[in-house]
Scaffold this motif. Structure first.
Motif, PDB file in Angstrom:
ATOM      1  N   UNK A 293     126.961  56.594  49.459  1.00  0.00           N
ATOM      2  CA  UNK A 293     127.646  55.831  50.505  1.00  0.00           C
ATOM      3  C   UNK A 293     128.532  56.740  51.353  1.00  0.00           C
ATOM      4  N   UNK A 294     129.255  57.640  50.700  1.00  0.00           N
ATOM      5  CA  UNK A 294     130.117  58.578  51.427  1.00  0.00           C
ATOM      6  C   UNK A 294     129.293  59.533  52.284  1.00  0.00           C
ATOM      7  N   UNK A 295     128.158  59.982  51.748  1.00  0.00           N
ATOM      8  CA  UNK A 295     127.318  60.916  52.502  1.00  0.00           C
ATOM      9  C   UNK A 295     126.767  60.246  53.756  1.00  0.00           C
ATOM     10  N   UNK A 296     126.280  59.027  53.595  1.00  0.00           N
ATOM     11  CA  UNK A 296     125.744  58.302  54.754  1.00  0.00           C
ATOM     12  C   UNK A 296     126.829  58.099  55.812  1.00  0.00           C
ATOM     13  N   UNK A 297     128.027  57.761  55.374  1.00  0.00           N
ATOM     14  CA  UNK A 297     129.130  57.566  56.315  1.00  0.00           C
ATOM     15  C   UNK A 297     129.447  58.864  57.046  1.00  0.00           C
ATOM     16  N   UNK A 298     129.412  59.980  56.308  1.00  0.00           N
ATOM     17  CA  UNK A 298     129.667  61.278  56.932  1.00  0.00           C
ATOM     18  C   UNK A 298     128.581  61.619  57.944  1.00  0.00           C
ATOM     19  N   UNK A 299     127.336  61.352  57.606  1.00  0.00           N
ATOM     20  CA  UNK A 299     126.228  61.623  58.520  1.00  0.00           C
ATOM     21  C   UNK A 299     126.371  60.788  59.787  1.00  0.00           C
ATOM     22  N   UNK A 300     126.701  59.521  59.635  1.00  0.00           N
ATOM     23  CA  UNK A 300     126.892  58.661  60.802  1.00  0.00           C
ATOM     24  C   UNK A 300     128.009  59.184  61.692  1.00  0.00           C
ATOM     25  N   UNK A 301     129.078  59.661  61.066  1.00  0.00           N
ATOM     26  CA  UNK A 301     130.194  60.215  61.830  1.00  0.00           C
ATOM     27  C   UNK A 301     129.768  61.472  62.571  1.00  0.00           C
TER      28      UNK A 301
END
Length: 724
Positions: free
Chosen positions: A177-185
């Motif tokens: 979840x954190x990785x996906x959020x970072x990628x989106x950012x």
């Protein structure tokens, strides 16, 4: 500085843009045997489900020694590289060749990001500090040679030093979840769109960093404030783009001031919860329900929240009321034109829910320095960093006229890019869009505050704040409160010499408001243009609407008669340059509080000149003497509090002040022939400020250029000043 393409990512979150035909945004590199059917598969589908175009390298399907074709294009054009380091990653020469190519593209292009993930290995393994990866590299060296393997080693060590995720003792679901959020950012799918030309933003970002204190565990409220159009929102967006990836949740709520009603605040609460939680929350029945949900859901989350354009305490209290609503390390950024709603009322909170002013970290936006202003203007007017040689002078003049207001520079620059004939007009007054933005701030003021704002815009800029305050108090205004409001709203500033200062853009805006009061100058409240003001006086077209009048430059030889001022019943500010009063002025100037007279004549020809409410008298560059007839008429009946005598070359002795017991401020400067202070000064019990400077012939004058005094001190030192 303006965003440019270079070897490092832009701190404001600049976007290089996508090349036509690019198919993928993220390149996912991994060792298939280790993670294809487990962690990497879950990560891949999570990113795809979030709308990200991911290239998943099925490395065992690829044959041959060289990377090429679709794989090469995917690496070259992807913006984010997600690399899953697992136990057997280094045993695959294909993975290592892939990594080498990724690092080369990362080094040679701006805006690209590498996100390493350490799956059942540690960063120290990847740095070749243990035998796990080091032994694999030695085997490659034996088969391929040191020259081939050396860049693989360098790539491994470089990437291992980057911030990433270590899955040891962590749940894979939370990390994904954190990785996906970072990628989106990083892909800016949740970031703010910034203007094309961010001139000077880097300096402001550095200032903000000191307030944000990234990494500090405390919860911080940072307030960005300044006048409309100065760039508060742009700075907040740049900060948001730069640091949002550091938080478990982030939300940017624009133009909060439009949501003063409960229904609209409920919408903001719902959006805030949706942004942070990344799913749609339950229905919010009322704003108190929303507050409880925010407090409950965010208490243990490290969040970044931007509340843009806040103008009411209730808005803040319903969205981000207290520090303990949020988890450690949270940052709440507020932009506002007016910080007054954060302030303590008379030293005490307005109520128990009010956040103390001291708990905010406040960043005041400043006007752009000239070189940045010229660059920004040129970007919009000429589509280049600097004006063309043929337009350098006019561009410089326009920029100086507009001041350092970014919005004005953008709007006017853009209009000039298409309408060269608008140059002269745009130099006289703000552009329509700029006017509308400034009008919003003006309309927030109360009636009395508007009057003081217009006084400053038309007449009082550059005057000592204490002098102006005394005048406004005599008009039964509340100037101290108003001054605080105007300062908090960044409409004025008090300079280091305690002088009122107003940005030229705001000055022109205020004067435009006055001009719109009537198409006839004599029916406008303030006249600051000496030529038109004299025309009104000479033609006897003045009306009771006029409260302030400036006659500088066109009145030097004019004899002012009672009939010319007979209709100006509410005149409270008058500034003259030369001229004289002639005739019987009985019953006139009843409301006059301020008289400033340059080149005052030695002979005073008026009778019954009795401005009984006069508070400020300033005479400069004049030939009057201590027995000037005007002293007794002007000071005899007035409640004078300020007397300023500057460059009065014929003044040998200071006038008798015995008839003026209300004096609080006395300034005598550059009166070269002055040799004596009248003894009546020692009886001025209300005198709080005395400044005597440039009076070289005055005997026993203290070397101090100015002296602050209190009533009890005056009698002690004045005998020395008078040469006794």
């Amino acid at each position: 500085m303006k965003r440019k393409r270079n070897s490092s990512p832009d701190p404001a979150g600049g976007d290089d843009g996508e090349l036509p035909g690019v198919k993928f945004e993220v390149f996912l590199s991994f060792r298939g045997w280790d993670t294809r059917l487990s962690f990497t598969d879950c990560l891949y589908h999570a990113m795809v489900g979030a709308g990200v175009r991911v290239f998943r390298d099925e490395e065992e399907i690829c044959k041959g020694e060289e990377i090429g074709g679709e794989l090469l294009r995917a690496i070259d054009n992807s913006k984010v590289y997600v690399i899953v380091f697992s136990r057997d990653y280094a045993s695959s020469d294909w993975c290592l060749r892939e990594l080498e190519h990724i690092v080369k593209r990362y080094r040679g292009s701006s805006g690209k990001v590498i996100l390493p993930i350490f799956y059942n290995v540690g960063a120290h393994d990847v740095k070749l500090q243990t035998g796990l990866y080091d032994e694999a590299l030695k085997k490659h060296e034996g088969r391929r040679g040191c020259d081939v393997v050396r860049p693989w080693k360098e790539a491994l060590i470089e990437v291992a030093r980057m911030d990433g995720w270590d899955l040891k003792d962590k749940g894979e679901g939370a990390v994904i979840k954190h990785i996906v959020d970072e990628v989106l950012t990083r892909l800016k799918k949740r970031q703010r769109n910034l203007p094309d030309h961010l001139v000077g933003i880097h300096d402001q970002l550095e200032d903000m960093k000191s307030l944000l204190q990234e990494g500090s565990p405390d919860v911080r409220f940072i307030v960005i404030h300044g006048m409309g159009g100065i760039g508060k929102t742009t700075l907040a967006e740049a900060v948001f783009n730069q640091i949002s990836h550091q938080f478990s949740g982030h939300s940017f709520l624009p133009n909060v001031r439009e949501s003063s009603q409960d229904d609209k605040i409920k919408e903001l609460q719902w959006r805030l919860l949706s942004d942070i939680l990344k799913f749609q929350p339950a229905r919010i029945y009322d704003t108190n329900d929303g507050v409880n949900m925010i407090k409950e859901r965010f208490r243990h989350k490290k969040v970044l929240i931007v509340l843009d354009n806040v103008d009411d305490r209730n808005q803040l209290m319903k969205l981000a009321g207290k520090h303990n609503w949020f988890g450690p390390g949270s940052r709440i950024i507020i932009t506002t034109r007016d910080i007054q709603f954060l302030s303590i009322n008379n030293g005490r909170p307005r109520d128990s829910d009010c956040i103390q002013h001291e708990e905010f970290y406040i960043y005041k936006m400043k006007e752009m320095p000239f070189h940045h202003a010229l660059e920004l203007f040129s970007e919009h007017a000429f589509r280049r960093d600097t004006p063309p040689t043929d337009y350098a002078n006019i561009a410089t003049k326009i920029v100086k006229t507009m001041g350092g207001l970014p919005l004005a520079l953008k709007v006017i620059g853009s209009s000039l890019c298409y309408k060269n004939e608008a140059v002269s007009e745009d130099m006289k007054m703000p552009h329509r869009e700029v006017h509308d933005i400034l009008m919003m701030s003006y309309e927030m003021l109360e009636d009395e505050q508007k009057q003081i704002f217009l006084d400053i815009a038309c007449h009082m800029a550059g005057e000592k704040i204490e002098d102006a305050v005394l005048m406004w108090k005599s008009c039964e205004f509340f100037p101290n409160l108003t001054i605080d409001v105007l300062i908090n709203m960044s409409l004025i500033r008090v300079e280091c010499h305690e002088e009122l200062w107003m940005h030229d853009q705001l000055r022109d805006f205020g004067r435009e408001i006055v001009c719109r009061e009537s198409q006839f100058p004599g029916e406008c409240s303030r006249l600051w243009c000496p030529k038109s003001a004299m025309e009104v006086i000479r033609r006897k077209r003045g009306t009771e609407a006029i409260v302030a009048l400036k006659l500088d430059g066109h009145s030097k030889s004019h004899n002012f008669t009672p009939v010319e001022f007979s209709k100006l019943e509410y005149l409270r500010f008058l500034e003259l340059d030369g001229g004289n009063f002639v005739g019987d002025f009985l019953g006139l100037f009843y409301e006059l509080r301020w008289l400033s007279w340059h080149h005052c004549p030695s002979e005073f020809r008026a009778t019954n000149f009795c401005p009984s409410k006069l508070v400020v008298l300033k005479i400069s560059k004049s030939d009057l003497t201590n027995d000037w007839d005007g002293w007794s008429q002007i000071m005899g009946t007035s409640k004078l509090k300020v007397l300023s005598l500057v460059s009065c070359k014929s003044l040998i002795k200071m006038p008798d002040l015995s008839m003026c017991s209300t004096l609080e401020r006395l300034v005598i400067k550059d009166c070269k022939r002055l040799v004596e202070i009248d003894p009546s000064i020692s009886n001025q019990e209300q005198l709080k400020y005395l400044e005597i400077s440039g009076c070289n012939r005055l005997e026993n004058l203290s070397k101090e250029a100015s002296t602050d005094v209190s009533p009890c001190v005056v009698p002690q030192f004045l005998p020395d000043l008078m040469g006794r």
